[in-house]
Design a protein around this motif. Structure first.
Motif, mmCIF file in Angstrom:
data_model
loop_
_atom_site.group_PDB
_atom_site.id
_atom_site.type_symbol
_atom_site.label_atom_id
_atom_site.label_comp_id
_atom_site.label_asym_id
_atom_site.label_seq_id
_atom_site.Cartn_x
_atom_site.Cartn_y
_atom_site.Cartn_z
ATOM 1 N N ARG B 96 42.295 51.327 41.112
ATOM 2 C CA ARG B 96 41.251 51.569 40.121
ATOM 3 C C ARG B 96 41.014 50.351 39.245
ATOM 4 N N SER B 97 41.907 49.377 39.267
ATOM 5 C CA SER B 97 41.735 48.247 38.357
ATOM 6 C C SER B 97 41.211 47.000 39.066
ATOM 7 N N LEU B 98 41.098 47.065 40.399
ATOM 8 C CA LEU B 98 40.450 45.955 41.110
ATOM 9 C C LEU B 98 38.983 46.314 41.321
ATOM 10 N N PHE B 99 38.121 45.287 41.325
ATOM 11 C CA PHE B 99 36.701 45.531 41.508
ATOM 12 C C PHE B 99 36.402 45.615 42.998
#
Lengths: 261, 279
Positions: B96-99
């Motif tokens: 969820r924290s990588l684009f």
């Protein structure tokens, strides 16, 4: 399976062509058996169709229709996604606007046509306006949804990475909302074509809708059917172009979706 | 045995958390109550506590993502608000924290837009090499395994050349083997860069293995109940270190401190009688 794919494709294509030929043969048989003005021979429809695709008729009837759809759709998408992203980003706006937006989405866009005709007259501005009116709500609502669903962790990551509000919108919110926006555009595309045809049927002196209307009054049925076919082709071209664009812009999304869903 | 908190002055501490209290709207008790500790330059500090005790809230306060209701957080003696540029975070949920629309390379360089292209590429290249992802630079996050995704997030964090690295349970969502690989990787990188690192975790073995010092938090509302120095020699090894007598003693101590915090909240005897009664 792998080796069979090309063969299967050939069979599929043959089936499609066969069905089309059968339908055309039925039409032709009916036209010969029951000669009537509303059942013109294929040859006449084909020649009308050909006439619409080049020269004067193309410039006078087809291109204006295509331009109206293109302009209305482009404006609708730009306005819809800009307003939608803003509303989705500033969540405080949403409760105020939500009832209005839901009403606009539910309202069949064609119903405003008579009012638009009174307000703007039989002008291109009127025709483009009602296309915009019709195709803005789906994009707008999709953009709101897209902007609101951006993962909080991505927004936190953007903050920790030192992004300001403007950069966060451009580099996080817009890309994250694009899959939603494209889903809205697919709906808008259909609406835009409907609005174009209806506005031209009702009030226009050029464009495909007007062409069909005029030829129907003159009982020139081959032209009427040819007009319908050209509108079909136009719709197909717009859809294909949009799908190509979506495929390019959302290349990442196909794979990502494949993994997470 | 508790490490003397007075020995480090404000100038030596890279981070000082002073009496941080945080309430969430509508709650009857705060999440954090007067949490206070410090971290010195280059130190690997682990914050452990029972799950749900407010570790993540504490980390978000330190990151400047959340403003404490009382107390303050100081960096080298200076108070700050908003996420400061000298700090980076690796979150637990790497997916969820990588684009997802950016390649590994562009994810790693996400916070480096202010640098010129050559410098950005140099830093991203170094960071990816450090986490062993040079070969995967052009892949997208969803094409990677969980461990590789977390290494991408780690690369993004170190590419920013932070003074303080925050790790929010970064190994909690990967399998056991990957967890050990990532632990070794983080220990190596932090030691090489002499990077002050704050690891939030509920895994006691992990805390003892990796940290120079361990701060134990209580159950909610979280406050600091113990401050334990881990004097195990470095480099530390998944096998040798974990089998050493010193490791086991420390583990025992931290475990006892954490369990003492969990126990009073759940009256085991009465629970047993309730279960017996319903049968």
């Amino acid at each position: 399976m792998q080796a069979e794919t090309p063969r299967r494709r050939v069979i599929e294509f043959a089936g499609q062509a066969l069905l089309l030929l059968a339908l055309l043969a039925c039409w032709e048989a009916a036209a010969i058996r029951f000669p009537a003005p509303y059942l013109p021979r294929l040859e006449r429809i084909a020649s009308s169709f050909g006439n619409l695709l080049h020269g004067e008729l193309l410039v006078r009837e087809v291109l204006p229709s295509a331009a109206r759809v293109g302009a209305g759709l482009a404006l609708g998408i730009v306005l819809g996604s800009t307003i939608g992203l803003a509303v989705g980003y500033f969540r405080a706006l949403d409760p105020w606007l939500r009832p209005l937006l839901e009403f606009l989405r539910a309202l069949p866009a064609v119903t405003v046509l008579p009012a638009a005709l009174l307000l703007l007259g039989s002008t291109d501005a009127m025709r483009v306006s009602i296309i915009v009116f019709g195709c803005m709500p789906p994009v707008l609502l999709a953009a709101i949804d897209g902007a609101r669903r951006v993962d909080q962790l991505l927004l936190d990551t953007a903050r920790v990475s030192g992004l300001g509000p403007g950069a966060t919108v451009a580099r996080v919110i817009v890309p994250a909302a694009l899959p939603h926006i494209f889903a809205g555009i697919r709906i808008s595309l259909g609406v835009a074509l409907i609005m174009m045809v209806i506005s031209e049927l009702l009030a226009a002196n050029n464009g495909l809708g007007a062409f069909i209307q005029r030829n129907q009054r003159l009982f020139n049925t081959a032209n009427v059917y040819a007009g319908v076919l050209v509108i079909g082709v136009l719709a197909w071209l717009f859809t294909a172009a949009m799908l190509q664009l979506e495929k390019r812009v959302l290349r990442w999304h196909r794979g990502w979706r494949g993994v997470t869903e | 045995m508790t490490a003397p908190t007075t020995e480090v002055t404000a100038t030596q501490a890279i981070l000082r958390v002073e009496h941080v209290t945080k309430w969430y709207a509508g709650a009857t008790a705060p999440v954090l109550r007067e949490a206070a500790f410090w971290q010195s330059e280059g130190e690997f500090l682990a914050v452990v506590g029972p799950s749900g005790c407010g570790k993540t809230t504490l980390l978000r306060c330190i990151a400047g993502l959340v403003k404490p209701d009382a107390g303050r957080v100081l960096h080298r003696g200076v108070e700050y608000a908003n996420p400061p540029p000298w700090l980076s975070i690796v979150f637990q949920d790497y997916n969820r924290s990588l684009f997802p629309w950016l390649s590994v390379r562009r994810n790693a360089g996400f916070g480096l837009r202010h640098l010129d292209k050559a410098e950005r590429e140099r830093r991203v290249g170094e960071a990816l090499a450090a986490v062993g992802l040079s070969h995967a630079a052009d892949l997208y996050p969803w094409q990677l395994s969980g461990g590789m995704q977390q290494r991408t997030a780690l690369a993004r964090s170190i590419a920013a050349s932070p003074q303080l690295l925050l790790l929010d349970e970064p190994f909690a969502s990967v399998d056991a083997q990957t967890r050990m690989d990532l632990q070794d990787l983080v220990m190596r990188i932090c030691q090489e860069m002499k990077l002050a690192t704050l690891l939030v975790t509920h895994d006691i073995d992990e805390a003892v293995l990796m940290a120079d010092r361990i701060v134990v938090l209580s159950t909610r509302p979280a406050r600091v109940v113990e401050d334990i120095r881990v004097a195990l020699p470095r480099p530390r090894d998944q096998l040798a270190t974990k089998e050493s007598q010193q490791f086991l003693q420390l583990r025992h101590r931290v475990f006892t401190a954490v369990r003492q915090e969990v126990r009073p909240a759940v009256p085991i005897a009465s629970e047993a009688t309730t279960i017996g009664a319903t049968k």
